[in-house]
Each structure stands twice: as C-alpha cells, then as structure tokens.
Design a protein around this motif. Structure first.
Motif, PDB file in Angstrom:
ATOM      1  N   GLU A 147       0.853  -1.187   0.000  1.00 22.73           N
ATOM      2  CA  GLU A 147       0.000   0.000   0.000  1.00 22.73           C
ATOM      3  C   GLU A 147       0.892   1.241   0.000  1.00 22.73           C
ATOM      4  N   VAL A 148       0.665   2.110  -0.980  1.00 25.73           N
ATOM      5  CA  VAL A 148       1.505   3.301  -1.137  1.00 25.73           C
ATOM      6  C   VAL A 148       0.624   4.500  -1.465  1.00 25.73           C
ATOM      7  N   ALA A 149       0.712   5.538  -0.646  1.00 31.95           N
ATOM      8  CA  ALA A 149       0.017   6.799  -0.907  1.00 31.95           C
ATOM      9  C   ALA A 149       1.007   7.753  -1.570  1.00 31.95           C
ATOM     10  N   ASP A 150       0.624   8.315  -2.704  1.00 31.86           N
ATOM     11  CA  ASP A 150       1.575   9.082  -3.518  1.00 31.86           C
ATOM     12  C   ASP A 150       1.591  10.565  -3.138  1.00 31.86           C
ATOM     13  N   VAL A 151       2.335  10.870  -2.113  1.00 29.26           N
ATOM     14  CA  VAL A 151       2.535  12.251  -1.673  1.00 29.26           C
ATOM     15  C   VAL A 151       3.405  13.013  -2.673  1.00 29.26           C
ATOM     16  N   ASP A 201       2.639  25.071   6.263  1.00 22.94           N
ATOM     17  CA  ASP A 201       1.329  24.528   6.639  1.00 22.94           C
ATOM     18  C   ASP A 201       0.586  23.957   5.435  1.00 22.94           C
ATOM     19  N   LEU A 202       0.626  24.669   4.319  1.00 23.24           N
ATOM     20  CA  LEU A 202      -0.044  24.172   3.119  1.00 23.24           C
ATOM     21  C   LEU A 202       0.596  22.873   2.652  1.00 23.24           C
ATOM     22  N   GLY A 203       1.923  22.828   2.672  1.00 20.03           N
ATOM     23  CA  GLY A 203       2.612  21.607   2.262  1.00 20.03           C
ATOM     24  C   GLY A 203       2.217  20.413   3.108  1.00 20.03           C
ATOM     25  N   HIS A 204       2.101  20.639   4.414  1.00 18.06           N
ATOM     26  CA  HIS A 204       1.670  19.545   5.298  1.00 18.06           C
ATOM     27  C   HIS A 204       0.232  19.134   4.991  1.00 18.06           C
ATOM     28  N   TRP A 205      -0.624  20.103   4.685  1.00 21.54           N
ATOM     29  CA  TRP A 205      -1.994  19.741   4.335  1.00 21.54           C
ATOM     30  C   TRP A 205      -2.023  18.908   3.053  1.00 21.54           C
ATOM     31  N   LEU A 206      -1.171  19.242   2.096  1.00 21.60           N
ATOM     32  CA  LEU A 206      -1.130  18.460   0.856  1.00 21.60           C
ATOM     33  C   LEU A 206      -0.702  17.018   1.126  1.00 21.60           C
ATOM     34  N   ILE A 207       0.220  16.839   2.068  1.00 22.66           N
ATOM     35  CA  ILE A 207       0.602  15.478   2.466  1.00 22.66           C
ATOM     36  C   ILE A 207      -0.598  14.777   3.100  1.00 22.66           C
ATOM     37  N   ALA A 208      -1.229  15.467   4.053  1.00 24.49           N
ATOM     38  CA  ALA A 208      -2.394  14.892   4.734  1.00 24.49           C
ATOM     39  C   ALA A 208      -3.498  14.570   3.735  1.00 24.49           C
ATOM     40  N   ARG A 209      -3.723  15.476   2.801  1.00 26.38           N
ATOM     41  CA  ARG A 209      -4.793  15.276   1.819  1.00 26.38           C
ATOM     42  C   ARG A 209      -4.524  14.053   0.949  1.00 26.38           C
ATOM     43  N   ALA A 210      -3.264  13.865   0.553  1.00 24.27           N
ATOM     44  CA  ALA A 210      -2.918  12.690  -0.248  1.00 24.27           C
ATOM     45  C   ALA A 210      -3.174  11.405   0.538  1.00 24.27           C
ATOM     46  N   VAL A 211      -2.862  11.433   1.831  1.00 22.85           N
ATOM     47  CA  VAL A 211      -3.104  10.261   2.679  1.00 22.85           C
ATOM     48  C   VAL A 211      -4.602  10.019   2.832  1.00 22.85           C
ATOM     49  N   LEU A 212      -5.346  11.072   3.111  1.00 20.66           N
ATOM     50  CA  LEU A 212      -6.792  10.934   3.291  1.00 20.66           C
ATOM     51  C   LEU A 212      -7.464  10.443   2.012  1.00 20.66           C
ATOM     52  N   GLU A 213      -7.027  10.959   0.882  1.00 24.51           N
ATOM     53  CA  GLU A 213      -7.572  10.486  -0.395  1.00 24.51           C
ATOM     54  C   GLU A 213      -7.274   9.008  -0.583  1.00 24.51           C
ATOM     55  N   TYR A 214      -6.061   8.614  -0.248  1.00 27.12           N
ATOM     56  CA  TYR A 214      -5.707   7.197  -0.376  1.00 27.12           C
ATOM     57  C   TYR A 214      -6.628   6.332   0.488  1.00 27.12           C
TER      58      TYR A 214
END
Length: 323
Positions: A201-205, A234-247
């Motif tokens: 399982e890989v989330a593509d950040v 902060d935005l960069g961290h949200w983009l990481i979080a968003r990629a994980v949540l989408e996954y």
C-alpha cells in the motif's frame, strides 16, 4: 372477513425476496466495511519518518480530520518521526557540520514496535536517503534494501495495515523540481511499483506535492511550499495529509486546507488546537520512551506523565464533540 392467502403458491417469491434482502444486507455491510478508514479494532496508528514527520503537522491534520468526521471512533495517532533519519543507513561524511551522522531507523525500530504495538503503520522515507546528491545506483539500492527490511519487520509485528508515503517534493533553490527532486521521482516510482508487484500500500505524496508546486509556479514564479526546499509549510503539510486521506478513501481532493476540512464541526478549530497541543507533548514523550541516538532533541516528558495529559486532552475533545 377472512382472507385466505395461498402461501404455498407465493412461497418461492417470499424466498426470493428474503434472498435479495439478505444479499443487500451483505452488500451494505461489505460496503460499510470497505469505507471504514482503518481495519476493525484499530487503536494505535504509528507514523515513522524523518524531520517532516517529526514536525508532525500533517499528522495533526489527519488526526483532527478523523476526530471530526468519525466521532464515534477513537484512534491514537503516534508520531515517532526523527529528524535527519534515513531507512537506508546512509549519511554524508560531514553531516550536521560533523557533529553526528544521520540516525538510522535500524537502530530503534525494534524498540518502537515492542513498545507501541501498532495496528496501522505509515512510513515516509526517501527525502534524506538520497543524501541530497545526484542519483546513484548504490544509494538507490540502499534505500530499496532499507524499505524491504522495514516491510519485513512490520509484517513480523502483526500490524494490520502498512502504508508507505512517497517523499514530498524537493524544491531546489536554482533548479526547482528539476534538481534533487528528480532523484525522489525515481525513489517514488519504485515505491509505487511495489503496489503492483508485491501488493504494497503506497500513498503518492510525491506526485501530489510536485504537481501542486509546478502548477502554482505557472502564475506565481516565487511560490514555495517549503522555504528551505525541504520542510513543508502549513499548506505543504496539508497536501501530504490530503494525499493520505484520499488514499484512505476520503473525498477531500477539492478541500483547500485543513480548516475547511474541519468545518464539518462548528468547533473544528478548537479541536484542531487541542490535537496539535497533544501531539507536541506525545511525540517527544514517545521518542524518550523508545530511545534514539540523535543529539539536540527536546527532552520529552516521561511517557506515563504524558499519557495522563493525553487523557485530559481527550476528555476536553470528547466534551466539545458532545456540544
């Protein structure tokens, strides 16, 4: 007036209806299970990584999201990221001006797994593993060997779910995404290829953050996600979080920031601040408890004391959710 219904005549239809209802129930149950964010009986969710993970804002974003969107479920999000760390075991000769070599996850993983006993593990490595140098086959092999070793150890720990995050974008001062980020492209491509070859399982950040940065630069040439090119804002961290949540199946692709994601609850910001406060306490306490060799880290509270504070903040959060 008595009505006689020919039961035998309609019995086959009743059986068909019952069968269809049962099938529908099974389908709905399966669908509900598939939509659950984590496997059943998940309690502890561990994050491993380097300074980006240790900074932890993307973990706070994810935790606050699940608290507000899955209010009846309770998960413990444990941040055991360590600045400068690699999974490859590599280090520059003069790292940190010669003060210490890069920490190696091999040194501490066994202690982490023994104490945390995680149900779910997220691991984000790669940024430091290429040592900020041009692509080199030997360094790449060391990264792959390290990730494979990590996967083997996590499987032995009986974690229910293991998810790798490709490294975030690197933004070179002169070359932008066409510098060291090209090395991270290769590391990310290899991680993603394990989804097909080994069913990892890989989330593509990496792709999410790289594409966001490149699109933003089309209209704002000085746009940044990280002032130093490495550590996201902060935005960069949200983009990481968003990629994980989408996954994980969450519909957040169009959500611009974490505050918008938490608007589902009127006290979303208050909850977020409490989660952030708790994460700051717990990450150093867990590092202290599990041990590490890197100098210069905050001392951290004893774990038992930190867990008492955790419980106090949890009560505050649950009280807010009931309002």
């Amino acid at each position: 007036m008595k009505i006689n219904i020919p039961v035998k005549k309609y019995l086959p239809y009743y059986r068909r209806i019952n069968f269809l209802l049962l099938a529908l129930f099974i389908f709905n149950a399966a669908y509900a299970t598939s939509k659950a964010p984590f496997p059943k009986k998940t309690k502890r969710i561990l994050f491993l990584g380097n300074s980006i993970t240790y900074a932890g804002k993307y973990i706070t974003d994810i935790e606050a999201y699940f608290i507000t969107h899955y209010q009846k479920q309770q998960f413990e999000f444990i941040n055991l990221g360590l600045p400068s760390e690699t999974v490859s075991g590599l280090s520059e000769l003069n790292h940190a001006d010669g003060k210490f070599p890069r920490p190696d996850l091999h040194e501490r993983l066994a202690r982490i797994l023994a104490q945390v006993k995680p149900d779910v593990v997220f691991a984000c490595y790669g940024m430091n593993d290429g040592i900020y140098l041009p692509f080199d086959a030997k360094r790449f092999q060391a990264f792959r060997n390290g990730i494979k070793w990590l996967h083997s150890e996590l499987e032995k720990s009986n974690a229910k779910k293991i998810i790798y995050l490709t490294p975030p974008v690197h933004d070179d001062k002169e070359l932008g995404t066409k510098g060291y980020n090209l090395v991270l492209d290769k590391y990310s491509e290899w991680l993603l290829s394990q989804k097909d070859s080994l069913q990892w399982e890989v989330a593509d950040v990496h792709t999410a953050t790289t594409q966001y940065l490149e699109r933003a630069r089309l209209t704002q040439t000085d746009f940044k996600l990280a002032n130093d090119g490495v550590h996201p804002d902060d935005l960069g961290h949200w983009l990481i979080a968003r990629a994980v949540l989408e996954y994980l199946g969450e519909n957040v692709n169009a959500v611009p920031d974490v505050q918008a994601a938490l608007q589902v609850h009127p006290q979303g910001k208050e909850i977020y601040n409490l989660v952030s406060q708790r994460q700051a306490i717990m990450k150093d306490a867990w590092l202290k408890a599990t041990g590490f060799k890197r100098p210069g880290m905050a001392p951290g509270l004893p774990l038992t004391e930190a867990q008492q504070k955790y419980a106090q903040i949890e009560k505050q959060i649950r009280a807010i959710l009931k309002r």
